[in-house]
Design a protein around this motif. Structure first.
Motif, PDB file in Angstrom:
ATOM      1  N   GLU A  73       0.831  -1.208   0.000  1.00  0.00           N
ATOM      2  CA  GLU A  73       0.000   0.000   0.000  1.00  0.00           C
ATOM      3  C   GLU A  73       0.865   1.257   0.000  1.00  0.00           C
ATOM      4  OE1 GLU A  73      -3.507   2.029   2.760  1.00  0.00           O
ATOM      5  OE2 GLU A  73      -3.169  -0.138   2.842  1.00  0.00           O
ATOM      6  N   TYR A 203       3.192 -11.361  -8.049  1.00  0.00           N
ATOM      7  CA  TYR A 203       3.201 -10.121  -7.289  1.00  0.00           C
ATOM      8  C   TYR A 203       4.337  -9.233  -7.781  1.00  0.00           C
ATOM      9  CZ  TYR A 203      -0.372 -11.781  -4.098  1.00  0.00           C
ATOM     10  OH  TYR A 203      -1.559 -12.216  -3.575  1.00  0.00           O
ATOM     11  N   LEU A 208       2.395  -6.416  -4.948  1.00  0.00           N
ATOM     12  CA  LEU A 208       1.027  -6.257  -5.431  1.00  0.00           C
ATOM     13  C   LEU A 208       0.852  -6.970  -6.757  1.00  0.00           C
ATOM     14  CD1 LEU A 208       1.925  -2.790  -4.796  1.00  0.00           C
ATOM     15  CD2 LEU A 208      -0.450  -3.069  -4.189  1.00  0.00           C
ATOM     16  N   GLU A 211      -3.057  -5.895 -11.316  1.00  0.00           N
ATOM     17  CA  GLU A 211      -4.336  -5.193 -11.232  1.00  0.00           C
ATOM     18  C   GLU A 211      -4.384  -4.291 -10.001  1.00  0.00           C
ATOM     19  OE1 GLU A 211      -3.958  -8.460 -11.740  1.00  0.00           O
ATOM     20  OE2 GLU A 211      -4.414  -8.426 -13.885  1.00  0.00           O
ATOM     21  N   GLN A 212      -3.877  -4.776  -8.881  1.00  0.00           N
ATOM     22  CA  GLN A 212      -3.853  -3.970  -7.666  1.00  0.00           C
ATOM     23  C   GLN A 212      -2.979  -2.731  -7.844  1.00  0.00           C
ATOM     24  OE1 GLN A 212      -2.378  -6.902  -4.914  1.00  0.00           O
ATOM     25  NE2 GLN A 212      -4.427  -7.499  -4.203  1.00  0.00           N
ATOM     26  N   LYS A 216      -4.797   0.939  -7.789  1.00  0.00           N
ATOM     27  CA  LYS A 216      -4.484   1.812  -6.661  1.00  0.00           C
ATOM     28  C   LYS A 216      -3.710   3.036  -7.123  1.00  0.00           C
ATOM     29  CE  LYS A 216      -5.049   2.185  -2.192  1.00  0.00           C
ATOM     30  NZ  LYS A 216      -6.420   2.236  -1.615  1.00  0.00           N
TER      31      LYS A 216
END
Length: 281
Positions: A73, A203, A208, A211-212, A216
């Motif tokens: 994040e 990942y 991530l 798509e993430q 984001k």
């Protein structure tokens, strides 16, 4: 040789925006400390969890199920913040300034890497020649000029292992003004990431899913991700990686210009991997 002045200027500009080391002094004069140099402050943290193996390059750094979402994040949030940062209000005398709506930025990157290949490679390679031709023929224009990190991936930031808080984004020696898709495509490269052992899902930078990362990033930056430009910069990043790994690195080792001579030769194997990926694409 990468310029210490650009690294110094961007760290000074970003000091209140991203977690970066404080910078105190820099020089391009080799008479001061023996080579172009920079002095910055100390930042606590680790580049990899204590229960994983670390290496000098940071390549292949993994974070595990607990740290992955926490670090992921922040990883995408800081990239979004970097690309929407208003660099025009800061003095950046060492930076070339590309014009929006032109191919200036990518022209200058390609010119520099073409020259590096000519000067450092030990032999010619058809994949490099064909990739170079494709990259010049398909250069996209830049719609929004951003500060580009140039090496944004796992292993290039420090974090507090207990809290999962990123304490510093490092390795700014390739920074320049250009297209945000450069950093995005780079962070997604297969050579840096990992596949989940249970699901097989990939990942990006070990943090991530694709798509993430895209979803984001668009949400936080307010900038769109263009799949055509993302593909272009994927090829460009592989082209640069090949030049760095099978030309620049081994040349530096052969001419005794680095103390990492064993690692530079070892990493040429990753260059062969990216040659194969360029062929596949």
């Amino acid at each position: 040789e990468t310029p210490r002045s650009r690294e110094f200027e961007v760290l000074r500009a970003l000091g209140d925006t991203l977690p970066v080391p404080a910078v105190h002094w820099a020089t391009e004069d080799v008479e001061d400390l023996g080579s172009a140099s920079m002095i910055c402050g100390y930042v606590g943290g680790t580049a990899s969890p204590s229960d994983t193996s670390a290496n000098a390059s940071g390549l292949g750094t993994t974070y595990g199920a607990r740290l992955r979402p926490v670090l992921g994040e922040q990883f995408v949030a800081y990239l979004a913040e970097l690309h929407r940062f208003d660099w025009s209000t800061h003095e950046l005398p060492s930076f070339e300034r590309p014009r929006e709506g032109t191919t200036d930025a990518v022209d200058w990157r390609l010119g520099a890497w073409d020259r590096a290949w000519r000067e450092d490679s030990f032999e010619s390679h058809p994949t490099v020649a064909m990739a170079r031709q494709w990259l010049w023929e398909n250069r996209p224009t830049v719609d929004h000029v951003s500060l580009v990190h140039g090496d944004y991936r796992n292993g290039n930031f420090l974090f507090d292992e207990e809290s999962g808080q990123i304490t510093a984004v490092l390795d700014w020696e390739l920074t320049y003004l250009g297209d945000r898709h450069h950093d995005l495509a780079y962070a997604m490269m297969e050579g840096w990431g990992e596949h989940d052992e249970e699901t097989g899902e990939f990942y990006c930078s070990g943090l991530l899913t694709r798509e993430q990362l895209i979803g984001k990033y668009e949400e936080l930056s307010g900038l769109t991700v263009d799949p055509v430009r993302l593909e272009y910069y994927t090829v460009l990043n592989m082209y640069w990686a090949v030049i760095a790994l099978i030309a620049g690195g081994p040349r530096n080792a052969a001419e005794r210009m680095t103390h990492l001579d064993v690692m530079q030769n070892y990493l040429s194997g990753l260059g062969a991997y990216y040659l194969a990926q360029l062929n596949e694409i």
